[in-house]
Design a protein around this motif. Sequence first.
Motif, PDB file in Angstrom:
ATOM      1  N   GLY A 183       0.789  -1.229   0.000  1.00 15.00           N
ATOM      2  CA  GLY A 183       0.000   0.000   0.000  1.00 15.00           C
ATOM      3  C   GLY A 183       0.821   1.280   0.000  1.00 15.00           C
ATOM      4  O   GLY A 183       0.384   2.301  -0.556  1.00 15.00           O
ATOM      5  N   HIS A 206      -1.507   3.120   3.584  1.00 15.13           N
ATOM      6  CA  HIS A 206      -1.214   3.149   5.021  1.00 15.13           C
ATOM      7  C   HIS A 206      -1.654   4.402   5.768  1.00 15.13           C
ATOM      8  O   HIS A 206      -2.263   4.277   6.840  1.00 15.13           O
ATOM      9  CB  HIS A 206       0.275   2.857   5.255  1.00 15.13           C
ATOM     10  CG  HIS A 206       0.607   1.413   5.038  1.00 15.13           C
ATOM     11  ND1 HIS A 206       0.405   0.453   5.999  1.00 15.13           N
ATOM     12  CD2 HIS A 206       1.069   0.759   3.941  1.00 15.13           C
ATOM     13  CE1 HIS A 206       0.751  -0.730   5.526  1.00 15.13           C
ATOM     14  NE2 HIS A 206       1.158  -0.572   4.273  1.00 15.13           N
ATOM     15  N   GLY A 247      -0.345  -7.299   2.102  1.00 14.74           N
ATOM     16  CA  GLY A 247       0.050  -8.005   0.896  1.00 14.74           C
ATOM     17  C   GLY A 247       0.855  -9.247   1.232  1.00 14.74           C
ATOM     18  O   GLY A 247       0.757 -10.269   0.546  1.00 14.74           O
TER      19      GLY A 247
END
Length: 267
Positions: free
Chosen positions: A48, A53, A152
């Motif tokens: 991200g 974030h 992720g």
Amino acid sequence: MKTTVLKLGGSVITDKKKELTANLPAIERLAKEISRANVSPLVLVHGGGSFGHPVAEQYGLRQGYRDSSQVMGFSITHQRMTKLNKLIVDSLISHNIPAVEVQPSSCVVTKAGRIQTMEEKPLKKMLEMGFVPVLYGDAVLDSENGFAILSGDQLVSSLAINLNAHRIVVGVDVNGLYTGDPKTDSSARLIHHITLEELKNLEPLIEGAKVTDVTGGMLGKMVELKPAVEHGIQTIIVNATEPNRVYKALKGEKVVGTVIEKGETIG
Ligand code: IP8
């Protein structure tokens, strides 16, 4: 042919210091490397960085649902991730890679932050047809806490196991796993090869060295990647800010980085 799972870290594809800023030259170069490597089947997952974030943190999404004001935070976080994803998918397509977004918030439900269910049929079919699915860390619904932030890295490990992948390549902004924080500790050395057993011994050492962004981030990654390594999936961490490292790792060529394997040390 067995699947390769590639993770591109948020610190590589975005400028973490500037909110909503993509590192377009890096995305472009990596798309070229992925195209040149031409490995298939391939699943791509990205982080991200400065898209996902800051807003996830602002709304406290990681801690789950507390009040209705966070609902908008979920929408914005997800929307920002789709913007970043679009940049990556666009770049891959421009380099002739048949990339297709797979939206984690629509196919994953977590339980207390861990993947509980994932609808994998479309993704598996895509791989059969020669597409390159592109997933990302995302805001997702959580059966216990309302919602959660799915990293992720957790996705990479889970996908690699379920797809019976043969290799995971993790692209980060350091050369691999170090014995300390290379940014502050000049005696920290790069670990070229490590087994799960050796990793266990190293963890207290890294933790004892007072967690910094780099080692802290790395340790978190290790925790997520361990189940995949335990399944016998070779995992390599490389510096994706350096040209050609992702290319070489995808091709299985010798490259600067850290190889993590289940078995005995081989060198
Ligand atoms: O960057 C988290 O994914 P990561 C993505 O892989 C969000 O940890 C939405 C913060």
